[in-house]
Enzyme design. Structure first.
Site, PDB file in Angstrom:
ATOM      1  N   LYS A 136       0.689  -1.106  -0.072  1.00 62.63           N
ATOM      2  CA  LYS A 136       0.035  -0.185   0.109  1.00 62.63           C
ATOM      3  C   LYS A 136       0.906   1.271   0.164  1.00 62.63           C
ATOM      4  CE  LYS A 136      -4.530   1.129   0.121  1.00 62.63           C
ATOM      5  NZ  LYS A 136      -5.575   0.568  -0.263  1.00 62.63           N
ATOM      6  N   ASP A 176      -7.031   4.529  -4.674  1.00 67.23           N
ATOM      7  CA  ASP A 176      -7.571   4.464  -3.218  1.00 67.23           C
ATOM      8  C   ASP A 176      -8.312   5.661  -3.117  1.00 67.23           C
ATOM      9  OD1 ASP A 176      -8.120   2.332  -0.886  1.00 67.23           O
ATOM     10  OD2 ASP A 176      -7.260   4.517   0.300  1.00 67.23           O
TER      11      ASP A 176
HETATM   12  P1  NDP Z   1     -13.155   7.946  -2.788  1.00 68.84           P
HETATM   13  O1  NDP Z   1     -12.055   9.033  -2.425  1.00 68.84           O
HETATM   14  O2  NDP Z   1     -13.339   7.801  -4.082  1.00 68.84           O
HETATM   15  O3  NDP Z   1     -14.234   8.598  -1.784  1.00 68.84           O
HETATM   16  C1  NDP Z   1     -14.258   8.528  -0.432  1.00 68.84           C
HETATM   17  C2  NDP Z   1     -15.333   9.179   0.074  1.00 68.84           C
HETATM   18  O4  NDP Z   1     -15.722   8.944   1.576  1.00 68.84           O
HETATM   19  C3  NDP Z   1     -15.624  10.443  -0.176  1.00 68.84           C
HETATM   20  O5  NDP Z   1     -17.182  10.425  -0.433  1.00 68.84           O
HETATM   21  C4  NDP Z   1     -15.440  11.000   1.042  1.00 68.84           C
HETATM   22  O6  NDP Z   1     -16.008  12.453   1.081  1.00 68.84           O
HETATM   23  C5  NDP Z   1     -16.069  10.293   2.061  1.00 68.84           C
HETATM   24  N1  NDP Z   1     -15.482  10.362   3.263  1.00 68.84           N
HETATM   25  C6  NDP Z   1     -14.248  10.290   3.909  1.00 68.84           C
HETATM   26  N2  NDP Z   1     -14.279  10.640   5.117  1.00 68.84           N
HETATM   27  C7  NDP Z   1     -15.488  10.410   5.351  1.00 68.84           C
HETATM   28  C8  NDP Z   1     -16.152  10.429   6.782  1.00 68.84           C
HETATM   29  N3  NDP Z   1     -15.194  10.515   7.809  1.00 68.84           N
HETATM   30  N4  NDP Z   1     -17.536  10.359   6.847  1.00 68.84           N
HETATM   31  C9  NDP Z   1     -18.351  10.270   5.541  1.00 68.84           C
HETATM   32  N5  NDP Z   1     -17.640  10.141   4.246  1.00 68.84           N
HETATM   33  C10 NDP Z   1     -16.195  10.310   4.443  1.00 68.84           C
HETATM   34  O7  NDP Z   1     -12.525   6.711  -1.941  1.00 68.84           O
HETATM   35  P2  NDP Z   1     -13.014   5.283  -2.499  1.00 68.84           P
HETATM   36  O8  NDP Z   1     -14.392   5.391  -2.589  1.00 68.84           O
HETATM   37  O9  NDP Z   1     -11.995   4.520  -3.547  1.00 68.84           O
HETATM   38  O10 NDP Z   1     -12.489   4.391  -0.943  1.00 68.84           O
HETATM   39  C11 NDP Z   1     -13.490   4.299   0.296  1.00 68.84           C
HETATM   40  C12 NDP Z   1     -13.123   3.367   1.048  1.00 68.84           C
HETATM   41  O11 NDP Z   1     -12.834   2.179   0.569  1.00 68.84           O
HETATM   42  C13 NDP Z   1     -11.647   3.314   1.678  1.00 68.84           C
HETATM   43  O12 NDP Z   1     -11.715   2.937   2.968  1.00 68.84           O
HETATM   44  C14 NDP Z   1     -10.809   2.691   0.642  1.00 68.84           C
HETATM   45  O13 NDP Z   1      -9.518   2.302   1.167  1.00 68.84           O
HETATM   46  C15 NDP Z   1     -11.705   1.277   0.539  1.00 68.84           C
HETATM   47  N6  NDP Z   1     -11.591   0.768  -0.571  1.00 68.84           N
HETATM   48  C16 NDP Z   1     -11.600   1.298  -1.917  1.00 68.84           C
HETATM   49  C17 NDP Z   1     -11.047   0.487  -2.902  1.00 68.84           C
HETATM   50  C18 NDP Z   1     -11.409   0.870  -4.569  1.00 68.84           C
HETATM   51  O14 NDP Z   1     -11.343   0.078  -5.404  1.00 68.84           O
HETATM   52  N7  NDP Z   1     -11.528   2.394  -4.684  1.00 68.84           N
HETATM   53  C19 NDP Z   1     -10.806  -1.157  -2.945  1.00 68.84           C
HETATM   54  C20 NDP Z   1     -11.059  -1.274  -1.377  1.00 68.84           C
HETATM   55  C21 NDP Z   1     -11.276  -0.598  -0.522  1.00 68.84           C
HETATM   56  P3  NDP Z   1     -14.999  13.706   0.979  1.00 68.84           P
HETATM   57  O15 NDP Z   1     -15.305  13.785  -0.416  1.00 68.84           O
HETATM   58  O16 NDP Z   1     -15.888  14.723   1.771  1.00 68.84           O
HETATM   59  O17 NDP Z   1     -13.804  13.430   1.553  1.00 68.84           O
END
Ligand code: NDP
Length: 455
Positions: A136, A176
């Protein structure tokens, strides 16, 4: 798993000594220690059943990254000022394949966060059955509010250093949080320029230069395939279920789409500022436009659907009554009190799209209440599994259709559910998918480490 007054359920002397040593060496890494302790607890019956793991100190080795790279990332902002960020790549374990795991760009990134994610990735990648080790990386850079030019210059500087440490047979990063199609494109362009080679060194690439169809949707879709397999195994389904999805990024958007296809209804979603509730069901296409095209806040949903409700602050989303909760935002977003609120309002299952979104107290509450719990390293493995499929397509110089990739993804997620359920049952913890995921993921990596000797 029941815990004693110190919150510790582990009794095995070898595991306790590894954990004590780990805590001493990494006292300032709370996220990493949380992830490691959770896995070690599950492995107690495995270590007791096979003395080789202790004799060969497999646990002591698996908690230590093979390599950690930290580096300076200087770049010039739009006003001509020189900015400096700190970059990381943790190459945790390569026993079953090249290091594989995403890059996170977010101000909260530090060594502890990257180590916890890299450690989890070892077991997750193993569960996919594909040949991928665990790694990572990331940076404390915040792409939010930056111009495309600033993001490009940052990505180019980040890759100027990272390219020394990665390669299609060595280490293959992906996206990510904060690293989507735009960032992967800039990173890939710089790698190609410096190394003068066009290889599958990153996944999550655009379709025009080696990306895989269905990779964008994979983590959200895979999460729902896993949850659906669990529900069906217990005589239930998504049909008619109220679902709460936190976040509104890549994972959340496509989880919403698949929940709908499976007959459920997503009634709440969030970003880091607040959450929206739409009793008629949130249309994922609107969220996609707000987040991916406009790069705006989730509050904007009210401009599209004035009857929806917006609440400031993101943690309140867990008080919205639902049958199924899909945390898809970030680590430790559901604490003990939020878990209790979910359960009190009738939630029957939590399946983790984000990495480690539930605190240990939240997991204890799920187990106490006997609701379904799909842990991240199993439930969100669809993203990396499809990255593995992207690597296969790049090696073959071929592109598979959306339906081909989606069918493989579904098969992999159903296989992961079955492997977790079987491992839990084999070690006397029937129904405990958390223990099952840790054990099933561990066994393959540990076996490879035993074959490869002390290295
Ligand atoms: P993105 O950057 O696309 O989206 C993250 C989202 O979470 C945004 O909407 C962000 O809002 C929101 N967010 C962040 N912190 C908080 C919080 N405290 N409360 C509510 N919303 C919050 O990331 P991903 O969707 O790619 O990743 C999300 C999770 O999934 C992470 O933990 C990542 O490690 C995991 N993951 C992702 C994978 C992938 O393929 N993308 C694969 C496996 C796991 P804002 O815009 O306000 O920051």
């Amino acid at each position: 798993m029941r815990k004693d007054a110190d919150g510790m359920s582990m009794k095995n002397a070898y595991l306790l000594s590894v954990l004590e040593d780990l805590k001493k060496k990494n006292a300032h890494e709370p996220e990493f220690l949380q992830a490691a302790e959770e896995v070690l607890e599950s492995l107690e019956p495995v270590v007791e059943a096979d003395p080789r793991y202790e004799q060969q100190n497999i646990i002591g080795r698996i908690v230590e990254p093979e390599r950690v790279v930290m580096f300076r990332v200087p770049w010039v902002d739009d006003s001509g000022r020189v900015q400096v960020n700190r970059g990381y790549r943790v190459q945790f374990n390569s026993a079953i394949g090249p290091y594989k795991g995403g890059l996170r760009f977010h101000p909260s990134v530090n060594l502890s966060v990257i180590k916890f994610l890299g450690f989890e990735q070892i077991f997750k990648n193993s569960l996919t059955t594909l040949p991928m080790g665990g790694g990572k990386g990331g940076c404390d850079f915040d792409p939010k509010g930056k111009s495309d030019g600033e993001v490009m210059r940052f990505c180019q500087s980040f890759m100027t250093e990272l390219q020394r440490h990665i390669g299609p047979d060595t280490d293959v990063p992906a996206g990510d949080i904060g690293v989507g199609a735009r960032e992967v494109g800039f990173l890939f362009g710089q790698y190609k320029k410096i190394r003068n080679e066009f290889t599958g060194v990153l996944t999550g690439k655009g379709l025009s230069y080696g990306g895989s169809l269905a990779r964008t949707e994979a983590t959200g879709f895979g999460l729902c395939y896993f949850a659906d397999a669990c529900l069906r195994d217990n005589g239930q389904s998504f049909q008619g279920k109220r679902v709460v999805v936190s976040g509104s990024g890549n994972v959340a958007i496509y989880a919403n789409q698949k929940v709908n296809q499976l007959g459920g209804r997503v009634v709440a979603m969030s970003d880091s500022n607040g959450y929206i509730v739409d009793e008629n069901g949130i249309d994922y296409k609107i969220i996609k436009e707000i987040k991916e095209v406009k790069r705006a806040r989730i509050k904007t949903y009210l401009d599209y659907v004035p009857s929806a409700k917006y609440v400031e602050g993101c943690s309140g989303i867990w008080t919205v009554p639902c049958d199924i909760a899909l945390p898809c935002a970030t680590q430790n977003e559901i604490d003990g009190a939020s878990a209790q609120a979910l359960i009190a309002n009738g939630c029957k299952g939590v399946f983790e799209g984000a990495n480690m979104p539930s605190t240990p107290q939240a997991i204890a509450a799920y187990q106490e209440a006997g609701i379904f719990f799909g842990p991240a390293k199993a439930a969100n493995a669809g993203g990396v599994a499809t990255s593995g499929l992207e690597m296969s397509q790049n090696s073959e110089r071929l592109s598979w259709t959306f339906d081909e990739v989606d069918a493989k993804l579904k098969g992999i997620m159903e296989g992961i559910y079955a492997a977790c359920a079987a491992a839990a049952e084999q070690f006397g913890m029937k129904g405990n998918l958390q223990a099952g995921a840790n054990i099933a993921g561990f066994l393959k990596v540990a076996d490879a480490m035993l074959w490869q000797g002390v290295c």
